[in-house]
Design a protein around this motif. Structure first.
Motif, short mmCIF file in Angstrom:
data_model
loop_
_atom_site.label_atom_id
_atom_site.label_comp_id
_atom_site.label_asym_id
_atom_site.label_seq_id
_atom_site.Cartn_x
_atom_site.Cartn_y
_atom_site.Cartn_z
N LEU A 159 29.47 6.84 10.71
CA LEU A 159 30.61 7.60 10.09
C LEU A 159 29.80 8.48 8.95
O LEU A 159 30.08 9.61 8.77
CB LEU A 159 31.75 6.89 9.85
N LEU A 160 29.29 7.54 8.05
CA LEU A 160 28.84 8.22 6.77
C LEU A 160 27.53 9.18 6.82
O LEU A 160 27.72 10.37 6.31
CB LEU A 160 28.15 7.29 5.71
N THR A 161 26.93 8.72 7.79
CA THR A 161 25.87 9.98 7.98
C THR A 161 26.31 11.15 8.95
O THR A 161 25.83 12.25 8.61
CB THR A 161 24.58 9.20 9.34
N SER A 162 27.26 10.91 9.88
CA SER A 162 27.67 12.25 10.49
C SER A 162 28.58 13.01 9.38
O SER A 162 28.48 14.20 9.62
CB SER A 162 28.67 11.71 11.57
N ALA A 163 29.38 12.26 8.77
CA ALA A 163 29.92 13.13 7.51
C ALA A 163 29.12 13.77 6.82
O ALA A 163 29.36 15.07 6.23
CB ALA A 163 30.99 12.35 6.80
N LEU A 164 27.97 13.24 6.39
CA LEU A 164 27.02 13.67 5.26
C LEU A 164 26.38 14.68 6.00
O LEU A 164 26.30 16.02 5.51
CB LEU A 164 26.14 12.71 4.89
N SER A 165 25.99 14.76 7.19
CA SER A 165 25.50 15.82 8.08
C SER A 165 26.20 17.20 7.99
O SER A 165 25.84 18.01 8.01
CB SER A 165 24.82 15.34 9.37
N LEU A 166 27.36 16.62 8.57
CA LEU A 166 28.46 17.83 8.78
C LEU A 166 28.78 18.52 7.46
O LEU A 166 28.87 19.86 7.66
CB LEU A 166 29.82 17.33 9.29
N GLY A 167 28.94 17.77 6.38
CA GLY A 167 29.11 18.45 5.00
C GLY A 167 28.06 19.18 4.58
O GLY A 167 28.23 20.38 3.96
N VAL A 168 26.94 18.79 4.96
CA VAL A 168 25.53 19.46 4.56
C VAL A 168 25.65 21.00 5.21
O VAL A 168 25.39 21.81 4.77
CB VAL A 168 24.51 18.96 4.67
N THR A 169 26.03 20.85 6.54
CA THR A 169 25.97 21.96 7.36
C THR A 169 26.91 22.66 7.00
O THR A 169 26.54 24.23 6.83
CB THR A 169 26.28 21.45 8.79
N TYR A 170 28.19 22.48 6.73
CA TYR A 170 29.08 23.29 6.33
C TYR A 170 28.72 23.98 5.11
O TYR A 170 29.12 25.26 4.72
CB TYR A 170 30.40 22.45 6.16
N TYR A 171 28.14 23.23 4.00
CA TYR A 171 27.88 24.05 2.57
C TYR A 171 26.78 24.93 2.76
O TYR A 171 27.00 26.06 2.19
CB TYR A 171 27.17 22.66 1.76
N VAL A 172 25.89 24.78 3.84
CA VAL A 172 24.76 25.70 4.04
C VAL A 172 25.51 27.20 4.57
O VAL A 172 25.33 28.05 4.30
CB VAL A 172 23.70 25.13 4.77
N ALA A 173 26.26 26.74 5.71
CA ALA A 173 26.92 27.84 6.44
C ALA A 173 27.92 28.51 5.52
O ALA A 173 28.10 29.78 5.66
CB ALA A 173 27.69 27.34 7.74
N HIS A 174 28.75 27.90 4.73
CA HIS A 174 29.87 28.66 3.98
C HIS A 174 28.82 29.55 2.75
O HIS A 174 29.46 30.61 2.62
CB HIS A 174 30.46 27.53 3.18
N ASN A 175 27.89 28.98 2.33
CA ASN A 175 26.87 29.73 1.09
C ASN A 175 26.49 31.01 1.99
O ASN A 175 26.44 32.29 1.38
CB ASN A 175 25.85 29.02 0.84
N ALA A 176 26.10 30.74 3.09
CA ALA A 176 25.51 31.95 4.02
C ALA A 176 26.57 33.11 4.15
O ALA A 176 26.30 34.23 4.10
CB ALA A 176 24.66 31.35 5.12
#
Length: 462
Positions: free
Chosen positions: A34-51
């Protein structure tokens, strides 16, 4: 009542499952996933949001460059009005304001004062436009030009990632947790089977074996196979030991009997000197002592093997104490001693073998009779509290020095002052072996004067 008992039983099973190592490992792995998936999803969202936010900003910069190329404020106002007439205010807003605050051109009265980017939320007043907008302001030809582009793509991106989390990641995690629980439950059941077999082996049931069909393939199956091989080896060893013991007993029985017969024949000789008759009497006594010592050693070995545990049943310890106090009271009176007994009003139940518990108490009483002076008291008591059941025997003899209290539990060990008294030095060793077999604690304490022997049992439930 039955429903409450059922709920209590279910709760205990769930609690036991949660405490099992496989279940804890499954929950930790699920939490890590759960933590790994949430961290991965959070990082992906952060990168996509900034882009996405950067793309909107680049679009605003390009628009601002085109407006900056106008030659005058009037030309800029005309261009702003021309674009706003073809622009959906829900997607793009333009506002060209005079330095005094008057709106010269545009489709919105944006109260922006400073230059640069800003994310704002417009409401129903003063314009009917609502939503989040990313703004860029710049002073051109004396006025403040503000271009606003809808931040809806950013909101859509956030909602998309939220749906991914709710409808993809959470179900995946739930399935992973349920799968881990099922696998952990199976592993816990296998471990419980192994524990049950080991407990049966410990209790002396050497024929207990792990069912290979109940073991899953892998490490647990290999452990189960190892337990079975160990049990078979232990059973063979115990069988060989019993056979050797029986052979020794059989081989010694005849010579000792012949010695006893010959000594009896010697005593029948007429005219046998009194000194020779006395020697024959002493030899018969020593021969009997040899037999008793040999039998005690064999019994200790049998107790250490654990085999009598298979005969354990709930037994009233108070009734055993009362029986043996009645048996030894006349003996104590003949030797000028007083034997007292203290028992609770209710039966005191322990799990054990009645014969062995009686032999243990008999050894303690005989030890007290042997090592206490005439006229002294011997007290037996049985008590029960929340911690368990206690059997205590206290005498008024010389006691045992603290440095010797552990030594006297060794086989054939005798105190220096006891070497002139009858006995083989196996009485307390046999008491220790019986106590260990019953899972009872044995404590020797100085009673000042005398010795206090305390045996602590777990209370049995009927």
């Amino acid at each position: 009542m039955q429903r409450e008992a059922g709920f209590r039983s279910f709760g205990l099973r769930v609690l036991g499952l949660l405490k099992s190592s496989p279940m804890r490992q499954a929950l930790w792995l699920s939490l890590l996933f759960l933590l790994t998936s949430a961290l991965s999803l959070g990082v992906t969202y952060y990168v996509a949001h900034n882009a996405q936010e950067r793309a909107i900003q680049d679009s605003l910069i390009q628009d601002m460059i085109s407006f900056r190329a106008t030659p005058s404020a009037q030309a800029l106002a005309v261009l702003v009005n021309a674009q706003t007439s073809e622009t959906d205010p829900r997607r793009r807003l333009l506002s060209y304001r005079h330095p005094g605050g008057r709106v010269i051109a545009g489709n919105a009265a944006i109260t922006q004062k400073d230059e640069g980017f800003r994310l704002v939320v417009l409401g129903a007043d003063p314009t009917p436009v609502q939503g989040s907008f990313l703004l860029l302001s710049e002073r051109i030809h004396g006025g403040l030009l503000t271009i606003a582009q809808s931040a809806k793509p950013l909101r859509d991106l956030r909602e998309t990632f939220l749906r991914v989390f709710l409808f993809s990641l959470l179900p995946t995690i739930t399935i992973a947790v349920l799968g881990g629980v099922l696998l952990a439950r199976r592993a816990a059941r296998t471990l419980a089977d192994l524990d049950a077999v080991l407990s049966r082996l410990t209790s002396g049931e050497l024929k207990a074996r792990v069912d290979p069909e109940s073991m899953a393939h892998g490490d647990l199956a290999r452990i189960g196979d190892s337990v079975n091989r160990m049990a078979a080896a232990q059973e063979n060893s115990m069988a060989a030991l019993k056979q050797v013991s029986a052979d020794i007993a059989h081989d010694l029985k005849s010579p000792i009997q012949r010695v006893a017969v010959q000594l009896a024949d010697l005593q029948q000789i007429e005219g046998l000197p009194a000194e020779a008759r006395q020697i024959a009497d002493q030899t018969i006594v020593e021969t009997q002592s040899i037999v008793e010592t040999f039998q005690s050693l064999l019994q200790i070995a049998q107790l250490e093997g654990g085999s009598p545990k298979s005969r354990f049943v709930p037994t009233d310890l108070g009734a055993i104490a009362a029986t043996f106090a009645e048996i030894y009271e006349p003996v104590a009176e003949e030797e000028g001693r007083r034997l007292t007994l203290s028992l609770p009003d209710q039966p005191v139940w322990v799990l054990g073998d009645k014969g062995l518990l009686g032999q243990m108490l008999a050894n303690l009483v005989e030890n007290a009779l042997r090592h206490t002076p005439e006229g002294s008291d011997i007290a037996i008591s049985v008590s029960q509290n929340e911690q368990g059941v206690a059997l205590t025997l206290r005498d008024h003899g010389p006691g045992i020095p603290e440095g010797e209290q552990q030594n006297v539990l060794r086989r054939l060990y005798r105190l220096e002052q006891s070497r002139t008294t009858p006995g083989s030095g196996l009485g307390l060793s046999l008491v220790q072996a019986i106590a260990d077999l019953h899972g009872a604690g044995l404590a020797l304490e100085n009673a000042d004067p005398g010795l206090r022997v305390r045996l602590s049992f777990a209370a049995a439930t009927l």
